[in-house]
Design a protein around this motif. Structure first.
Motif, PDB file in Angstrom:
ATOM      1  N   PHE B  26      -5.926 -11.192 -11.331  1.00 39.45           N
ATOM      2  CA  PHE B  26      -4.478 -11.082 -11.563  1.00 39.45           C
ATOM      3  C   PHE B  26      -3.801 -10.576 -10.299  1.00 39.45           C
ATOM      4  O   PHE B  26      -4.055  -9.450  -9.866  1.00 39.45           O
ATOM      5  N   ALA B  28      -1.223  -8.825  -8.690  1.00 38.85           N
ATOM      6  CA  ALA B  28      -0.129  -7.888  -8.983  1.00 38.85           C
ATOM      7  C   ALA B  28       0.567  -7.587  -7.656  1.00 38.85           C
ATOM      8  O   ALA B  28       1.372  -8.372  -7.174  1.00 38.85           O
ATOM      9  N   GLY B  29       0.216  -6.464  -7.002  1.00 40.36           N
ATOM     10  CA  GLY B  29       0.776  -6.197  -5.671  1.00 40.36           C
ATOM     11  C   GLY B  29       0.024  -6.955  -4.582  1.00 40.36           C
ATOM     12  O   GLY B  29       0.523  -7.139  -3.472  1.00 40.36           O
ATOM     13  N   GLY B  30      -1.185  -7.370  -4.892  1.00 42.92           N
ATOM     14  CA  GLY B  30      -1.990  -8.133  -3.938  1.00 42.92           C
ATOM     15  C   GLY B  30      -2.625  -7.316  -2.830  1.00 42.92           C
ATOM     16  O   GLY B  30      -3.303  -7.869  -1.964  1.00 42.92           O
ATOM     17  N   THR B  31      -2.445  -5.986  -2.844  1.00 38.75           N
ATOM     18  CA  THR B  31      -2.933  -5.185  -1.715  1.00 38.75           C
ATOM     19  C   THR B  31      -4.463  -5.060  -1.690  1.00 38.75           C
ATOM     20  O   THR B  31      -5.031  -4.794  -0.645  1.00 38.75           O
ATOM     21  N   ASP B  32      -5.092  -5.221  -2.837  1.00 38.16           N
ATOM     22  CA  ASP B  32      -6.558  -5.305  -2.836  1.00 38.16           C
ATOM     23  C   ASP B  32      -7.009  -6.742  -2.695  1.00 38.16           C
ATOM     24  O   ASP B  32      -7.900  -7.063  -1.916  1.00 38.16           O
ATOM     25  N   THR B 108       0.376  -1.571  -7.249  1.00 36.79           N
ATOM     26  CA  THR B 108       0.715  -1.200  -8.624  1.00 36.79           C
ATOM     27  C   THR B 108      -0.351  -0.264  -9.201  1.00 36.79           C
ATOM     28  O   THR B 108      -1.488  -0.216  -8.731  1.00 36.79           O
ATOM     29  N   ASP B 121      -7.024   6.791  -5.263  1.00 34.07           N
ATOM     30  CA  ASP B 121      -6.439   8.124  -5.268  1.00 34.07           C
ATOM     31  C   ASP B 121      -5.789   8.543  -6.572  1.00 34.07           C
ATOM     32  O   ASP B 121      -5.690   9.722  -6.865  1.00 34.07           O
TER      33      ASP B 121
HETATM   34  C1  LIG Z   1      -4.319  -0.809   4.160  1.00 33.69           C
HETATM   35  C2  LIG Z   1      -4.679  -0.417   2.762  1.00 33.69           C
HETATM   36  C3  LIG Z   1      -4.850   0.937   2.477  1.00 33.69           C
HETATM   37  C4  LIG Z   1      -5.168   1.338   1.180  1.00 33.69           C
HETATM   38  N1  LIG Z   1      -5.300   2.670   0.927  1.00 33.69           N
HETATM   39  C5  LIG Z   1      -5.572   3.098  -0.315  1.00 33.69           C
HETATM   40  C6  LIG Z   1      -5.690   4.484  -0.588  1.00 33.69           C
HETATM   41  O1  LIG Z   1      -5.550   5.327   0.299  1.00 33.69           O
HETATM   42  N2  LIG Z   1      -5.956   4.875  -1.857  1.00 33.69           N
HETATM   43  C7  LIG Z   1      -6.116   3.975  -2.871  1.00 33.69           C
HETATM   44  O2  LIG Z   1      -6.340   4.397  -3.996  1.00 33.69           O
HETATM   45  N3  LIG Z   1      -6.019   2.643  -2.639  1.00 33.69           N
HETATM   46  C8  LIG Z   1      -5.761   2.187  -1.392  1.00 33.69           C
HETATM   47  N4  LIG Z   1      -5.679   0.836  -1.143  1.00 33.69           N
HETATM   48  C9  LIG Z   1      -6.011  -0.099  -2.221  1.00 33.69           C
HETATM   49  C10 LIG Z   1      -4.844  -0.703  -3.032  1.00 33.69           C
HETATM   50  O3  LIG Z   1      -3.629  -0.651  -2.347  1.00 33.69           O
HETATM   51  C11 LIG Z   1      -4.679  -0.041  -4.403  1.00 33.69           C
HETATM   52  O4  LIG Z   1      -5.887  -0.091  -5.126  1.00 33.69           O
HETATM   53  C12 LIG Z   1      -3.563  -0.707  -5.235  1.00 33.69           C
HETATM   54  O5  LIG Z   1      -3.143   0.186  -6.247  1.00 33.69           O
HETATM   55  C13 LIG Z   1      -3.930  -2.028  -5.851  1.00 33.69           C
HETATM   56  O6  LIG Z   1      -2.819  -2.525  -6.585  1.00 33.69           O
HETATM   57  P1  LIG Z   1      -2.265  -4.017  -6.417  1.00 33.69           P
HETATM   58  O7  LIG Z   1      -1.132  -4.138  -7.356  1.00 33.69           O
HETATM   59  O8  LIG Z   1      -1.991  -4.322  -5.013  1.00 33.69           O
HETATM   60  O9  LIG Z   1      -3.531  -4.819  -6.922  1.00 33.69           O
HETATM   61  P2  LIG Z   1      -3.967  -6.349  -6.688  1.00 33.69           P
HETATM   62  O10 LIG Z   1      -4.586  -6.507  -5.365  1.00 33.69           O
HETATM   63  O11 LIG Z   1      -2.871  -7.269  -7.053  1.00 33.69           O
HETATM   64  O12 LIG Z   1      -5.098  -6.419  -7.824  1.00 33.69           O
HETATM   65  C14 LIG Z   1      -6.222  -5.566  -7.797  1.00 33.69           C
HETATM   66  C15 LIG Z   1      -7.096  -5.786  -9.030  1.00 33.69           C
HETATM   67  O13 LIG Z   1      -6.424  -5.413 -10.214  1.00 33.69           O
HETATM   68  C16 LIG Z   1      -6.433  -6.458 -11.167  1.00 33.69           C
HETATM   69  N5  LIG Z   1      -5.168  -6.350 -11.906  1.00 33.69           N
HETATM   70  C17 LIG Z   1      -3.934  -6.200 -11.367  1.00 33.69           C
HETATM   71  N6  LIG Z   1      -3.014  -6.024 -12.328  1.00 33.69           N
HETATM   72  C18 LIG Z   1      -3.677  -6.066 -13.518  1.00 33.69           C
HETATM   73  C19 LIG Z   1      -3.269  -5.948 -14.887  1.00 33.69           C
HETATM   74  N7  LIG Z   1      -1.992  -5.719 -15.237  1.00 33.69           N
HETATM   75  N8  LIG Z   1      -4.221  -6.030 -15.854  1.00 33.69           N
HETATM   76  C20 LIG Z   1      -5.521  -6.226 -15.515  1.00 33.69           C
HETATM   77  N9  LIG Z   1      -5.952  -6.356 -14.240  1.00 33.69           N
HETATM   78  C21 LIG Z   1      -5.047  -6.273 -13.248  1.00 33.69           C
HETATM   79  C22 LIG Z   1      -6.612  -7.713 -10.360  1.00 33.69           C
HETATM   80  O14 LIG Z   1      -7.224  -8.735 -11.113  1.00 33.69           O
HETATM   81  C23 LIG Z   1      -7.517  -7.228  -9.238  1.00 33.69           C
HETATM   82  O15 LIG Z   1      -8.853  -7.221  -9.657  1.00 33.69           O
HETATM   83  C24 LIG Z   1      -5.343   0.378   0.147  1.00 33.69           C
HETATM   84  C25 LIG Z   1      -5.172  -0.986   0.446  1.00 33.69           C
HETATM   85  C26 LIG Z   1      -4.844  -1.393   1.726  1.00 33.69           C
HETATM   86  C27 LIG Z   1      -4.667  -2.840   2.031  1.00 33.69           C
END
Ligand SMILES: Cc1cc2nc3c(=O)[nH]c(=O)nc-3n(C[C@H](O)[C@H](O)[C@H](O)COP(=O)(O)OP(=O)(O)OC[C@H]3O[C@@H](n4cnc5c(N)ncnc54)[C@H](O)[C@@H]3O)c2cc1C
Ligand code: FES
Ligand code: FES
Lengths: 162, 272
Positions: B26, B28-32, B108, B121
Motif C-alpha cells: 500500500f 501511503a507516504g512512500g518513504t519506505d 504516515t 521511532d
Molecule cells: C531518509 C529516511 C529516513 C528515515 N528515518 C526514519 C526514522 O528516523 N525513524 C523511523 O521510524 N522511520 C524512518 N524512516 C522510515 C519511514 O519514513 C517511516 O517508517 C514512515 O512512517 C513510513 O510511512 P509511509 O507512509 O511513508 O509508508 P509507505 O512507504 O507508503 O509504506 C510502508 C509500509 O506500510 C504499508 N502500509 C502503508 N499504509 C498502510 C495501511 N493503511 N494499512 C496497511 N498497510 C499500510 C505498506 O504496504 C508498506 O509495507 C525513514 C525513511 C527515510 C527515507
C-alpha cells in the motif's frame, strides 16, 4: 509498467502528462518540464536536495511517484523567485550571510525555509534547526545557514510591515 | 512487472482486495516503499496507491476514552495536533525523531507501524501507551492491541484483505516519556531507546532498536518495582524478554548493554 495520465499544477501552471506510475516527480520536473532548480543528491530521501512543496507540505521529489500527483499543487524553487528569475529574498539573505558555497543544497534549504516562514516560524534556533532537519549541507556547517534563515525572517517581516 | 492500482473510493479498494488474495504493497507516504524498491529490497510488484483515499483516512479526533489517529495522518500533522500534544507529549517527542522534517511531511503513522522496523521511532512510545489498531476490510472492523500486532520478525497480525484504518490511543493518567541513546542518523546500529509509562507501582516498557521487532518488555515490567535490584539483576530479567528469534546478538552485546543501562537508570530514578 502500465501508463497513467496525471494532472497537477507546478508553480501555478497546469500540466497533464502520461507516464508510468512510479516515475519520480524529480524526473518529471527535470526531464519533462525542464525545471532544473530541484536537485538530485542521494535519490533516497536522505539529503533534502530535491525538496519541494506539495499542497503546502515539504516533500521530497526523489521519492514522490507520479501516481501520487493527481490534483496536487507543487511549488519548486523556480516558483518562489520574486519575479522573472530574480532570486527570492530568502536566496538573497542566504547569499549575504555566506550560507551558500557550492550551492547544490541551497534550493532544498530555501524550500524548507520558505515553508518555515510561511507557517509563521520564529527565529528560535531550535525551531529553525527542526525545520531544516531533513536537509544536508556538506560545505557550510549549519551555523551560516541558520543565520541565513534568521536574516530571511527579518526581511520577510520588513516586507510584511511595508 | 510493477503494477499500480489506484482506487478512488474505499469500495473500489475492497473490490480489488477481495478479488484476489494478494500481499499488496500500500503506497501511503512512500518513504519506505520508494527507497526499498529502488534498492531492490522490496520485491513485491503489486501496489495499491492510497493517495486518493488520503482525505478520508487523515486526521485526529477523540471519543470518550480515546484519541483516535486516522491511519494516513502524516507525522507533520501529528506534531501539530493539539489533542495529541496535550495528552501524549512523549509520542510527539518520538515522532519528531523520524527522519527529518522533509520525511515527516510525507511519512504516515500506518506506514511506520507496518514497516515494523525495530528502529521505528513511534512504536515503543505507542506500545507503552497501550495503543490499538483498527483493521478494516469489506467484512468490517476488528480492533487489536498493538502489542499483539507484532507476532515476530516481519510477522504481522494483518490479512491480505485488510488495511489499517485507525490507531486508537487510550487517554490515561500515566506518566510517559522515553530516553534515547545514540545519534539519529545512525538509524540501525547505535540508536537504542526506552519508552515507558508508569503510575504508582505499574509500568509499561518498550525498547527501540534492541530487538528484531517492536515489543513490550513484559518480564521486566513485572519485576520493575522490586526493592534493591542491581544492574546484574536487570541483565538476567531482561534476558527473559529476549526471545531466541531476536537478533540482539548480531551486533554483539552492545545494544543489550545499552538497554540494560537505560532500564537500570530509570529504575534508580523511579525508586527515589
Ligand atoms: C531518509 C529516511 C529516513 C528515515 N528515518 C526514519 C526514522 O528516523 N525513524 C523511523 O521510524 N522511520 C524512518 N524512516 C522510515 C519511514 O519514513 C517511516 O517508517 C514512515 O512512517 C513510513 O510511512 P509511509 O507512509 O511513508 O509508508 P509507505 O512507504 O507508503 O509504506 C510502508 C509500509 O506500510 C504499508 N502500509 C502503508 N499504509 C498502510 C495501511 N493503511 N494499512 C496497511 N498497510 C499500510 C505498506 O504496504 C508498506 O509495507 C525513514 C525513511 C527515510 C527515507
Ligand atoms: S535527492 Fe531527494 S532527498 Fe536526496
Ligand atoms: S553549499 Fe555545498 S552542499 Fe551546501
Amino acid at each position: 509498467m502500465n501508463k497513467i495520465k496525471v494532472s497537477f499544477k507546478v508553480n501555478n501552471k497546469d500540466y497533464e502528462i502520461e507516464t508510468t506510475p512510479l516515475r519520480r516527480l524529480l524526473d518529471i520536473l527535470r526531464e519533462d518540464l525542464k525545471l532544473m532548480g530541484t536537485k538530485e543528491g542521494c535519490g533516497e530521501g536522505e539529503c533534502g536536495a530535491c525538496s519541494v512543496l506539495i499542497d503546502g507540505e515539504l516533500s521530497l521529489a526523489c521519492i514522490t511517484p507520479a501516481t501520487q500527483l493527481e490534483g496536487k499543487e507543487i511549488l519548486t524553487i523556480e516558483g518562489i523567485s520574486d519575479k522573472d528569475g530574480e532570486p527570492s529574498y530568502i536566496q538573497k539573505a542566504f547569499i549575504d550571510k555566506g550560507a551558500v558555497q557550492c550551492g547544490f543544497c541551497t534550493p532544498g534549504f530555501v524550500m524548507a525555509t520558505h515553508k518555515y516562514i510561511k507557517d509563521g516560524g520564529s527565529n528560535d534556533e531550535t525551531k529553525i534547526k527542526e525545520a531544516l532537519s531533513g536537509n544536508f549541507c556538506r560545505c557550510t556547517g549549519y551555523a551560516k545557514i541558520v543565520d541565513g534563515v534568521k536574516e530571511a525572517i527579518v526581511r520577510h517581516n520588513d516586507k510584511e510591515a511595508k | 512487472m510493477i503494477s499500480v492500482l489506484r482506487p478512488k473510493t474505499t469500495k473500489e479498494l475492497f473490490e480489488i482486495l477481495d478479488k484476489e488474495d494478494k500481499n499488496y504493497l500500500f503506497l501511503a507516504g512512500g518513504t519506505d516503499i520508494m527507497p526499498s524498491i529502488k534498492k531492490g529490497i522490496e520485491k513485491r510488484e503489486d501496489l495499491i496507491d492510497l493517495s486518493f483515499l488520503k482525505k478520508g483516512f487523515s486526521g485526529v479526533y477523540r471519543d470518550k476514552t480515546n484519541i483516535i489517529v486516522k491511519s494516513l495522518t502524516t507525522f507533520a500533522k501529528i506534531q501539530k495536533d493539539e489533542l495529541l500534544n496535550k495528552h501524549f507529549p512523549s509520542f510527539i517527542k518520538a515522532s519528531k525523531l523520524i527522519g527529518g522534517y522533509t520525511i515527516q511531511g510525507m511519512a504516515t503513522i500506518a506506514g511506520n507501524i507496518v514497516n515494523a522496523s525495530p528502529a521505528a521511532d513511534s512504536l515503543p512510545s505507542l506500545l507503552t501507551l497501550n495503543a490499538k489498531v483498527t483493521l478494516l476490510s469489506s467484512n468490517g472492523e476488528r480492533i487489536i492491541e498493538l502489542k499483539d500486532f507484532y507476532k515476530g520478525y516481519k510477522n504481522l497480525e494483518i490479512k491480505n484483505n485488510e488495511i489499517i484504518s485507525n490507531i486508537i490511543i487510550p487517554t490515561s493518567d500515566y506518566q510517559a516519556d522515553f530516553i534515547e541513546v545514540g545519534t539519529r542518523k545512525a538509524m540501525s546500529i547505535t540508536k537504542v531507546s526506552l519508552a515507558y509509562a508508569y503510575k504508582d507501582k505499574n509500568i509499561f516498557l518498550s525498547a527501540g532498536s534492541a530487538f528484531a521487532y517492536p515489543k513490550r518488555l513484559f518480564a521486566t515490567e513485572k519485576r520493575f518495582f522490586e526493592k534493591d535490584l542491581t544492574k546484574k539483576d536487570f541483565e538476567i530479567i531482561l534476558k527473559e524478554d529476549v526471545s531466541p528469534l531476536d537478533d540482539i546478538r548480531s551486533s554483539g552485546n552492545y545494544r543489550f548493554n545499552v538497554l540494560r543501562n537505560l532500564v537500570f537508570s530509570l529504575y534508580q530514578e523511579l525508586q527515589k
